[in-house]
Design an enzyme around this catalytic site. Structure first.
Site, PDB file in Angstrom:
ATOM      1  N   GLU A  52     -21.414   3.702  24.167  1.00 38.56           N
ATOM      2  CA  GLU A  52     -21.581   5.104  24.803  1.00 38.56           C
ATOM      3  C   GLU A  52     -23.129   5.253  24.691  1.00 38.56           C
ATOM      4  OE1 GLU A  52     -19.648   6.867  26.596  1.00 38.56           O
ATOM      5  OE2 GLU A  52     -17.692   6.453  25.666  1.00 38.56           O
ATOM      6  N   ARG A  56     -25.215   5.613  28.235  1.00 35.37           N
ATOM      7  CA  ARG A  56     -26.032   7.103  28.525  1.00 35.37           C
ATOM      8  C   ARG A  56     -27.293   6.943  28.343  1.00 35.37           C
ATOM      9  NH1 ARG A  56     -20.361  10.812  28.369  1.00 35.37           N
ATOM     10  NH2 ARG A  56     -18.895   9.118  27.950  1.00 35.37           N
ATOM     11  N   ASP A 185     -12.475  -2.451  31.936  1.00 37.47           N
ATOM     12  CA  ASP A 185     -13.113  -2.148  33.147  1.00 37.47           C
ATOM     13  C   ASP A 185     -14.696  -2.706  33.446  1.00 37.47           C
ATOM     14  OD1 ASP A 185     -14.009  -0.343  31.078  1.00 37.47           O
ATOM     15  OD2 ASP A 185     -13.129   1.463  32.049  1.00 37.47           O
ATOM     16  N   GLU A 319     -14.855   7.868  39.033  1.00 42.57           N
ATOM     17  CA  GLU A 319     -14.582   6.518  39.708  1.00 42.57           C
ATOM     18  C   GLU A 319     -14.071   6.485  41.041  1.00 42.57           C
ATOM     19  OE1 GLU A 319     -13.460   7.433  36.698  1.00 42.57           O
ATOM     20  OE2 GLU A 319     -14.566   6.384  35.306  1.00 42.57           O
TER      21      GLU A 319
HETATM   22  C1  DMJ Z   1     -18.191   6.875  32.043  1.00 39.69           C
HETATM   23  O1  DMJ Z   1     -19.066   6.842  30.806  1.00 39.69           O
HETATM   24  C2  DMJ Z   1     -18.509   5.219  32.598  1.00 39.69           C
HETATM   25  O2  DMJ Z   1     -18.218   5.414  33.949  1.00 39.69           O
HETATM   26  C3  DMJ Z   1     -17.610   4.467  31.746  1.00 39.69           C
HETATM   27  O3  DMJ Z   1     -17.601   3.109  32.303  1.00 39.69           O
HETATM   28  C4  DMJ Z   1     -16.309   5.105  32.055  1.00 39.69           C
HETATM   29  N1  DMJ Z   1     -16.074   6.430  31.488  1.00 39.69           N
HETATM   30  C5  DMJ Z   1     -16.860   7.222  32.218  1.00 39.69           C
HETATM   31  C6  DMJ Z   1     -16.428   7.844  33.247  1.00 39.69           C
HETATM   32  O4  DMJ Z   1     -15.078   8.000  33.394  1.00 39.69           O
END
Ligand code: DMJ
Length: 425
Positions: A52, A56, A185, A319
């Site tokens: 995270e 971010r 993912d 998404e």
């Molecule tokens: C975001 O922090 C990023 O897109 C991550 O890859 C998946 N989750 C959240 C958004 O849903």
């Protein structure tokens, strides 16, 4: 334990820097920059998520630097990158999920299969760490992420699939659960984007991506009786016919990867992206609020609908809109802008509250129950992708920029340029 640990403050500000810049909100960008200069502090006793913080904070700072050229962002990104390095002190070099950035002690999530690290976490550092080496002149960052690839390529994969869990001590897979949504993912996303970001020189990333997509098509992608293509979850060979909101990013990924697809499969990958976009749009359209649930199922007589109460929430996730933006850029089919506009209207109607936007507890209900949280990715991703969906293609063109998984644009490192890839807006 009685040990109090804090957090790095300012996620929303750092996550929103590039969005402010791109939207030409100059006053707000200046204010945010001043906040970063004065207050962004990594010398705190905090146990953080390496993933995270990377996507971010490191991603947000890197983009802010490349867009604005302001040195403070480069400096802070490299400083934070250095703070994350102790996470790689494991027997295999597969990093811990959690790291105390004061003590440098790492550990994994207690719920993760037999002490495993998570594929989507350790597999979503590559783009940022390559740029940290590029900007600092210190090769250590790139070495750490190249070693992750090496560990993965030495392992046998069940049916060619990557399990979500890998033990950083033994170097062996944990449970054989495979997902293109949560826990898996962005690992797949970063294989493709590493190749694109390298100006298509990273042949290893390319091969890993297209091989993985082949296995995903064979084992996870299915079509419902009503004709909706979806991506299921795989648990030791058995399919769970559920698709997460998170999994909807894959439509855009298949589209983005279509051009480089081997064996004349370009059209097929575009079609796959379009079908996933349609399925995810259906998951929105089949709710009362026209916003999609956290997960939807294709079993027990339903299609693209959440059946469990704890899967009916919407937390401002990007998404589905992300996939509309990619498919719009790639096809210019007007339906993607129409679908994006439906989402804008639903967000304004159901999520707008005093002071910002809020998540919704049940999108099938007729009246809103707000969770009173505005996730930082709403500003970095959801709003940015909407803005790009309604902008011209030459704003952050795909030839020059790749978006990290938090929608922070990073420049393609062109073969022939030294340090002049900045400001290729
Ligand atoms: C975001 O922090 C990023 O897109 C991550 O890859 C998946 N989750 C959240 C958004 O849903």
């Amino acid at each position: 334990s009685s040990c109090i640990s804090g957090n790095i403050q300012g996620a929303t500000i750092v996550d929103a820097l590039d969005t402010l810049y791109i939207m030409e909100m100059k006053e707000e960008f200046k204010e945010a920059k001043e906040w970063v200069e004065k207050n962004l502090d990594f010398n705190v006793n905090a146990e953080i998520s390496v993933f995270e913080v990377n996507i971010r904070f490191v991603g947000g700072l890197l983009s802010a630097y490349y867009l604005s050229g302001e040195e403070v962002f480069r400096k802070k990104a490299v400083e934070l990158g250095e703070k994350l390095l102790p996470a790689f002190n494991t027997p295999t070099g597969i990093p811990w999920a959690l790291l105390n950035i004061k003590s440098g002690i790492g550990r994994n999530w207690p719920w993760a299969s037999g002490g495993s690290s998570i594929l989507a976490e350790f597999g979503t550092l590559h783009l940022e760490f390559v740029h940290l080496s590029h900007l600092s002149g210190n090769p250590v960052f790139a070495e750490k992420v190249m070693n992750i690839r090496k560990v993965l390529n030495r392992l046998d994969k069940p049916e060619g699939l990557y399990p979500n869990y890998l033990n950083p001590s033994s170097g062996q897979w944990g449970q054989h659960h495979v997902s293109i949504g949560g826990l898996g993912d962005s690992f797949y996303e970063y294989l493709l984007k590493a190749w694109l970001m390298s100006d298509k020189t990273d042949e290893e990333g390319k091969k890993m991506y297209y091989d993985a997509v082949q296995a995903i098509e064979t084992h996870l992608i299915r079509k419902s009786s009503g004709g909706l293509t979806y991506i299921a979850e795989w648990k030791g060979g058995l399919l769970e016919h559920k698709m997460g909101h998170l999994t909807c990013f894959a439509g855009g990924m298949f589209g983005l990867g279509a051009d480089g697809a081997p064996n004349d499969k370009t059209g097929h990958h575009i079609e796959l992206g379009a079908e996933i976009a349609r399925t995810c749009h259906e998951s929105y359209d089949r709710t009362s609020m026209k916003l999609g649930p956290e997960a939807f199922r294709f079993d027990g007589g339903v299609e693209a609908i959440a059946t469990r109460q704890n899967e009916k929430y919407y937390i401002l996730r990007p998404e589905v809109i992300e996939t509309y933006m990619y498919m719009w850029r790639l096809t210019h089919d007007p339906k993607y802008r129409q679908w994006g506009w439906e989402a804008v209207e639903a967000l304004e109607k159901h999520c707008r509250i005093d002071g910002g936007y809020s998540g919704i507890r049940d999108v099938y209900n007729n009246h809103e129950s707000h969770d009173d949280v505005q996730q930082s990715f709403f500003l970095s991703e959801t709003l940015k992708y909407l803005y790009l969906l309604f902008s011209e293609d030459d704003l952050l063109p795909f030839e020059h920029w790749v978006f990290n998984t938090e929608a922070h644009p990073l420049p393609v490192l062109h073969k022939d340029d030294g340090n002049k890839e900045e400001n290729q807006k």
